[in-house]
Design an enzyme around this catalytic site. Sequence first.
Site, short mmCIF file in Angstrom:
data_model
loop_
_atom_site.label_atom_id
_atom_site.label_comp_id
_atom_site.label_asym_id
_atom_site.label_seq_id
_atom_site.Cartn_x
_atom_site.Cartn_y
_atom_site.Cartn_z
N THR A 59 -58.02 -50.89 -33.18
CA THR A 59 -58.11 -50.58 -31.64
C THR A 59 -57.92 -51.89 -30.97
O THR A 59 -57.36 -51.84 -29.95
CB THR A 59 -59.74 -49.98 -31.58
OG1 THR A 59 -60.16 -48.83 -32.40
CG2 THR A 59 -59.84 -50.03 -30.10
N ARG A 60 -58.23 -53.07 -31.19
CA ARG A 60 -58.18 -54.50 -30.64
C ARG A 60 -56.76 -54.41 -30.49
O ARG A 60 -56.09 -54.83 -29.42
CB ARG A 60 -59.13 -55.33 -31.31
CG ARG A 60 -58.77 -56.77 -30.48
CD ARG A 60 -59.18 -57.65 -31.39
NE ARG A 60 -58.61 -57.94 -32.72
CZ ARG A 60 -58.81 -58.97 -33.47
NH1 ARG A 60 -59.52 -59.90 -33.15
NH2 ARG A 60 -58.16 -58.97 -34.37
N ASP A 189 -61.64 -66.68 -40.74
CA ASP A 189 -61.23 -65.11 -40.44
C ASP A 189 -61.93 -64.50 -41.38
O ASP A 189 -62.71 -64.73 -42.25
CB ASP A 189 -59.79 -65.20 -40.65
CG ASP A 189 -59.40 -63.73 -40.07
OD1 ASP A 189 -59.87 -63.05 -39.15
OD2 ASP A 189 -58.14 -63.28 -40.54
N THR A 190 -61.78 -63.33 -41.32
CA THR A 190 -62.40 -62.12 -42.26
C THR A 190 -62.14 -62.30 -43.60
O THR A 190 -61.11 -62.87 -44.16
CB THR A 190 -62.08 -60.76 -41.81
OG1 THR A 190 -62.73 -59.89 -42.64
CG2 THR A 190 -60.48 -60.51 -41.98
N SER A 193 -59.89 -57.91 -45.40
CA SER A 193 -59.07 -57.53 -44.53
C SER A 193 -58.83 -55.98 -44.44
O SER A 193 -59.29 -55.02 -45.48
CB SER A 193 -57.82 -57.97 -44.25
OG SER A 193 -57.60 -59.44 -44.19
N CYS A 229 -60.62 -65.47 -34.86
CA CYS A 229 -59.83 -64.60 -34.37
C CYS A 229 -60.58 -63.09 -33.99
O CYS A 229 -60.00 -62.47 -32.88
CB CYS A 229 -58.39 -64.13 -34.84
SG CYS A 229 -58.63 -63.16 -36.52
N LEU A 230 -61.74 -62.83 -34.69
CA LEU A 230 -62.50 -61.96 -34.18
C LEU A 230 -62.05 -60.65 -34.64
O LEU A 230 -60.93 -60.50 -35.06
CB LEU A 230 -62.96 -61.74 -32.73
CG LEU A 230 -63.44 -63.09 -31.89
CD1 LEU A 230 -63.65 -62.77 -30.48
CD2 LEU A 230 -64.79 -63.48 -32.68
N PRO A 231 -62.78 -59.66 -35.08
CA PRO A 231 -64.37 -59.67 -35.09
C PRO A 231 -65.02 -60.44 -36.06
O PRO A 231 -64.28 -60.58 -37.24
CB PRO A 231 -65.00 -58.23 -35.00
CG PRO A 231 -63.72 -57.63 -35.79
CD PRO A 231 -62.56 -58.24 -35.38
N ARG A 256 -55.35 -64.23 -25.87
CA ARG A 256 -54.36 -63.40 -26.72
C ARG A 256 -53.39 -62.66 -25.53
O ARG A 256 -52.29 -62.22 -25.82
CB ARG A 256 -55.01 -62.35 -27.72
CG ARG A 256 -55.67 -62.88 -29.09
CD ARG A 256 -54.41 -62.94 -29.95
NE ARG A 256 -54.16 -61.36 -30.27
CZ ARG A 256 -55.04 -60.94 -31.04
NH1 ARG A 256 -56.18 -61.36 -31.90
NH2 ARG A 256 -54.63 -59.79 -31.38
#
Length: 262
Positions: A59-60, A189-190, A193, A229-231, A256
């Site tokens: 979505t982002r 980061d996450t 992924s 970079c979220l979430p 961004r």
Amino acid sequence: MNVSLKGRDLLTLQNYTADELKHLLWMASDLKHRIKHKGEYLPLMQGKALAMIFEKRSTRTRLSAETVYKHNDLDLLTKEATIPVINGLSDLYHPLQILADYLTLQEHYGGLKGLTITWIGDGNNVLHSIMTSAAKLGMHLHIATPKGFEPDLRIMKITEQYSKEYGTKLLLTTDPLEAANGANVLVTDTWISMGQEEEKERRLKAFQGYQITMQTVKSAAPNWTFLHCLPRKPEEVDDEVFYSPRSLVFQEAENRKWTIMV
């Protein structure tokens, strides 16, 4: 600086010179100043059409007008396309995210040359984009990943070449505290992924000890900052760091918008 990027694809920052990267950052900064701060109306894309192709849910990513792709598919697309192709996110690279990160750091520190970036986490697409660009802008790079989660070997070799060419320092370790030593910028980061959900249990076990905390930043430079970079998930970085005044994550998220416009 005489730079022309008209008609160029943007698949990876590896394909861009130091001057071209600086020009992209200058354009993003200029657009941000003119639109956000001066209130100018700049219909730069009026009458233009953008085709967006997605292979993953995000979505982002959709809201920031990016594409999500396997990188091999992007290579094929650029060979067949007669218009520029922009990689918003592929399994190998995430160039638009890193341009936003660099703009954020440039705004905060007043420049990029001489900064030490420390990556603590997975050897993923975000890291790959840092690896193929940081040295060109004069930044040193420390990387800490667990065994088995290192960055792509081919990209590692390219990064080593860039480090020698541009005279920057490069460190690859499995020790987060060693990587954090002297860092101006701490990035993660996450750990899981999109498409790696089945690996969640194994990854959480492998990444124990990789959470960025105030203990981690004790090894960093006095002017350290934090990017993500979220979430974000709490296991990746604790609340004390994430919500601290040193955290630039929300400015990073805003940027961004400006880097994707260039």
